[in-house]
Design an enzyme around this catalytic site. Sequence first.
Site, mmCIF file in Angstrom:
data_model
loop_
_atom_site.group_PDB
_atom_site.id
_atom_site.type_symbol
_atom_site.label_atom_id
_atom_site.label_comp_id
_atom_site.label_asym_id
_atom_site.label_seq_id
_atom_site.Cartn_x
_atom_site.Cartn_y
_atom_site.Cartn_z
ATOM 1 N N HIS A 1 21.319 11.432 -38.703
ATOM 2 C CA HIS A 1 19.863 11.313 -38.861
ATOM 3 C C HIS A 1 19.395 9.867 -38.773
ATOM 4 O O HIS A 1 19.266 9.202 -39.815
ATOM 5 C CB HIS A 1 19.456 11.863 -40.234
ATOM 6 N N GLU B 1 16.437 8.840 -38.292
ATOM 7 C CA GLU B 1 15.121 8.715 -38.932
ATOM 8 C C GLU B 1 15.235 8.535 -40.443
ATOM 9 O O GLU B 1 14.271 8.154 -41.100
ATOM 10 C CB GLU B 1 14.248 9.932 -38.574
ATOM 11 N N CYS C 1 20.145 16.644 -35.285
ATOM 12 C CA CYS C 1 20.692 17.642 -36.204
ATOM 13 C C CYS C 1 20.340 19.061 -35.760
ATOM 14 O O CYS C 1 20.833 19.520 -34.742
ATOM 15 C CB CYS C 1 20.241 17.336 -37.633
#
Lengths: 85, 230
Positions: free
Chosen positions: B203, B205, B86
């Site tokens: 994302h 994560e 990002c």
Amino acid sequence: MSRYRIAVHIVPRRGILDPQGKTVADALHTLGFGSVRDVHVGRHIVVDLEARDQKAAEQSTRDMCERLLANPVTEDFEIASVEAT
Amino acid sequence: MKFGIVTFPGSNCDYDAYQAVVEKLGEDATFLWHKDHDLHESDVIVLPGGFSYGDYLRAGAIARFSPVMQDVIGFAKRGGPVLAICNGFQIACEAGLLPGALLRNTSLKFVCETVRLRIETTDTMFTNRYERGAVLRVPIAHGDGRYTADDATLDKLEGEGRVVFRYLGGPGDADEWWSPNGSMRSIAGIVNDAGNVLGMMPHPERAVDPLLGSEDGLGIFESMLARVTA
């Protein structure tokens, strides 16, 4: 050393989609400004700096644009005005 | 294996990345402060999401000159693995680690939703644990995610198999390539020439546990672990 105030225009490179410019153009059309063909929205940056002379001040500003102020991949820049202060 | 996660002023996914590495992957992680010239002997660097330096000037433009980035750039040039997520992707492009740029979404709106991504290549240190063509569900959350590059660069990325993820499907037509931000050729993630820097807007994560709605992103961390410790 002299002091200069330099203004720089940074605009999206022609050919790269500029949705902000398009939205502003649409709004201008809505307001009745039918003659508007195209709008591009960029940034106007004013730098106060010290330099030996005007040429050096402009060169320094161009270096700033190439390294930080403009993105060489997507934007063009031009020095809009130079003023000794 | 140690993951070094950079914290810039305005980073907001550094803790998410930390949790993914420590709790789900079971490896070490440490935070790297943007003002330091110290990578703490990390094996992998993560440039996390967020709004470093308030996105002033352009997203990633100022973070790219922070002290720690000079070390990260050196680490990447020596072949060290860098996962740029990002805002990290934006910083990596500004730093010249990856080609192209990320511009304002075509809609001019911040988009925050779960998207489907297709794995375009498994021949990278970031995707070797997936199957080619696999579809992942991973969240995106960005205002400036429109991947943009000139045609020659896009052709080169495709020709060299460096487009790693594409946005898949969309409202109305699930089979069409589609991008939620106007990215050219629906590109969601790419690797650099040497294959050791991955930039992606989604994302992973935030997709590492069923509680989060998806655990499809964990494979990226597992792939890095498999490759770096091999």
